[in-house]
Motif scaffolding. Sequence first.
Motif, PDB file in Angstrom:
ATOM      1  N   ALA A   1       0.829  -1.205   0.000  1.00 34.45           N
ATOM      2  CA  ALA A   1       0.000   0.000   0.000  1.00 34.45           C
ATOM      3  C   ALA A   1       0.862   1.254   0.000  1.00 34.45           C
ATOM      4  N   ALA A   2       1.910   1.262   0.819  1.00 32.02           N
ATOM      5  CA  ALA A   2       2.801   2.421   0.870  1.00 32.02           C
ATOM      6  C   ALA A   2       3.514   2.616  -0.468  1.00 32.02           C
ATOM      7  N   ASN A   3       3.938   1.515  -1.072  1.00 34.44           N
ATOM      8  CA  ASN A   3       4.627   1.609  -2.352  1.00 34.44           C
ATOM      9  C   ASN A   3       3.715   2.234  -3.408  1.00 34.44           C
ATOM     10  N   GLU A   4       2.457   1.795  -3.448  1.00 36.72           N
ATOM     11  CA  GLU A   4       1.532   2.323  -4.438  1.00 36.72           C
ATOM     12  C   GLU A   4       1.229   3.800  -4.178  1.00 36.72           C
ATOM     13  N   ASP A   5       1.097   4.173  -2.899  1.00 38.53           N
ATOM     14  CA  ASP A   5       0.826   5.563  -2.553  1.00 38.53           C
ATOM     15  C   ASP A   5       1.985   6.467  -2.968  1.00 38.53           C
ATOM     16  N   ILE A   6       3.209   6.027  -2.674  1.00 41.44           N
ATOM     17  CA  ILE A   6       4.378   6.840  -3.013  1.00 41.44           C
ATOM     18  C   ILE A   6       4.538   6.950  -4.526  1.00 41.44           C
ATOM     19  N   GLU A   7       4.340   5.859  -5.240  1.00 43.81           N
ATOM     20  CA  GLU A   7       4.451   5.917  -6.695  1.00 43.81           C
ATOM     21  C   GLU A   7       3.386   6.842  -7.288  1.00 43.81           C
ATOM     22  N   ARG A   8       2.197   6.843  -6.699  1.00 49.51           N
ATOM     23  CA  ARG A   8       1.135   7.731  -7.163  1.00 49.51           C
ATOM     24  C   ARG A   8       1.529   9.199  -6.940  1.00 49.51           C
ATOM     25  N   ARG A   9       2.114   9.488  -5.791  1.00 48.23           N
ATOM     26  CA  ARG A   9       2.557  10.844  -5.505  1.00 48.23           C
ATOM     27  C   ARG A   9       3.669  11.279  -6.468  1.00 48.23           C
ATOM     28  N   ARG A  10       4.561  10.359  -6.769  1.00 49.03           N
ATOM     29  CA  ARG A  10       5.670  10.712  -7.668  1.00 49.03           C
ATOM     30  C   ARG A  10       5.170  10.963  -9.089  1.00 49.03           C
ATOM     31  N   ARG A  11       4.200  10.174  -9.520  1.00 48.74           N
ATOM     32  CA  ARG A  11       3.631  10.401 -10.854  1.00 48.74           C
ATOM     33  C   ARG A  11       2.924  11.752 -10.931  1.00 48.74           C
ATOM     34  N   ALA A  12       2.419  12.199  -9.776  1.00 48.73           N
ATOM     35  CA  ALA A  12       1.737  13.500  -9.726  1.00 48.73           C
ATOM     36  C   ALA A  12       2.719  14.658  -9.618  1.00 48.73           C
ATOM     37  N   GLY A  13       4.005  14.363  -9.598  1.00 47.57           N
ATOM     38  CA  GLY A  13       5.007  15.411  -9.591  1.00 47.57           C
ATOM     39  C   GLY A  13       5.620  15.720  -8.239  1.00 47.57           C
ATOM     40  N   GLU A  14       5.192  15.008  -7.187  1.00 45.19           N
ATOM     41  CA  GLU A  14       5.791  15.232  -5.878  1.00 45.19           C
ATOM     42  C   GLU A  14       7.179  14.602  -5.827  1.00 45.19           C
ATOM     43  N   ARG A  15       8.086  15.262  -5.117  1.00 44.41           N
ATOM     44  CA  ARG A  15       9.397  14.673  -4.906  1.00 44.41           C
ATOM     45  C   ARG A  15       9.351  13.897  -3.589  1.00 44.41           C
ATOM     46  N   VAL A  16       9.401  12.584  -3.693  1.00 43.99           N
ATOM     47  CA  VAL A  16       9.328  11.726  -2.513  1.00 43.99           C
ATOM     48  C   VAL A  16      10.516  10.771  -2.529  1.00 43.99           C
ATOM     49  N   LEU A  17      11.238  10.751  -1.443  1.00 47.12           N
ATOM     50  CA  LEU A  17      12.334   9.804  -1.269  1.00 47.12           C
ATOM     51  C   LEU A  17      11.725   8.480  -0.820  1.00 47.12           C
ATOM     52  N   HIS A  18      11.881   7.448  -1.647  1.00 47.27           N
ATOM     53  CA  HIS A  18      11.174   6.183  -1.416  1.00 47.27           C
ATOM     54  C   HIS A  18      12.007   5.275  -0.511  1.00 47.27           C
TER      55      HIS A  18
END
Length: 428
Positions: free
Chosen positions: A10-27
């Motif tokens: 779930a966390a992986n999918e949430d972070i990938e969704r945020r990154r696709r939306a242009g957020e800079r997230v350190l995974h």
Amino acid sequence: MTVTLSATLAANEDIERRRRAGERVLHLAFGEAGLPVHPALRERLAAASEHNGYGPVAGASGLRVAAAGYWTRRGLITDPELVVCGPGSKSLLYGLLLAIGGDIVLPMPSWVSYAAQADLVGSRPILVPAPPGEGGVPDPDLVAARVRLARAQGRTVSSVLVTLPDNPTGRLATPATVGRLVEVARELDLMIISDEIYRDLLHDPVLPYTSPADLAPERTIVTTGLSKSLALGGWRIGVARLPDDGHALRARLLAVASEIWSAPAAPVQEAAAYAFSDPRELTERITRSRRLHGLVARAVRDRFLEVGADVPAPQGGFYLYPDLSHLRLGGSAEITKLLLENHGIGVLPGHAFGDDPAAARVRVAVSLLYGESAQERLTALTSPDPLQLPWIAASLNHLSMGLKELSLVRHGAAAAQAPALVPAPCSG
């Protein structure tokens, strides 16, 4: 029964969704090995692609023989007839819970799927903390007390599970702790399930390693796979070594397997048989992987130490388990939310691993820092100083900045709560 998506997925999918939306997230939330597939494995998979039959439920003979050799070379003589293969060690663990039955003792904290799988099969997990400074093996004295109490209440407790080395803490239980747990298991007639999928990723290969199977082969099941050591998570292949004289358990496990996964994928089994034979080109790849995981994990630990976190030194795999409770910004859920939403750092909360929700402990996985492309990851794997590669250095800087900003939140809150200083009156 309410079944939810695995916390890690779930966390992986949430972070990938945020990154696709242009957020800079350190995974730092997903325990994927983060490295390319070795060309020799790709070649063997392609060569075996015409094999499209189901095959034996226990797995192909060649894979079972190779896995038996793998364990034998590590000092654990293994009969191929007591090896069972499955589509990942995760599936095998689930099948084993069904085949063994009864309630199970788990370390606290421990990998998110252990307790979730126990719930799915109707087994009530008993969570027992590891000894201070260790991980992956529940404190043997506490195990004895908790099992006796549970049995006095009418519960059937059949097994205890350990992880060597551990996810989420990255620590390795000492031989003394493993030995004491084996004594307790014998005394209370508990089956031991030893998840050793990170065994080949000990950062220091001379660190003393004791498997429960070394001491109690008659009651220990060992599981492993190739998703961590050779980054084959998406290929889904795992193997289990059953106890000596474990033929009755084998029959029950195969009955479960026949109704759930039928047989592991035939082409993947061919490639896995090659991998478990420990060819030189793959052992060299694992050696490089182990070095990279250790270097980056220690560098990430340094960033947490800089802001005062309590972080046990990682010993294996690619995990850290920092405690940020000193910041007094809430428990694991609150600190995880702050890191993600305010500082672009994705981690997993400790409570997902069965830990105390009030403690601000989080699980950090460093293995997705090695690069966005296969070429970057391969460069990280072969670099004499991967920490100086621009993309890894940038990630470490992002982490440092975010953690420092987080600690300033605490200092700012403390300053706001402190009484204002009133200037002393001037004299004269």
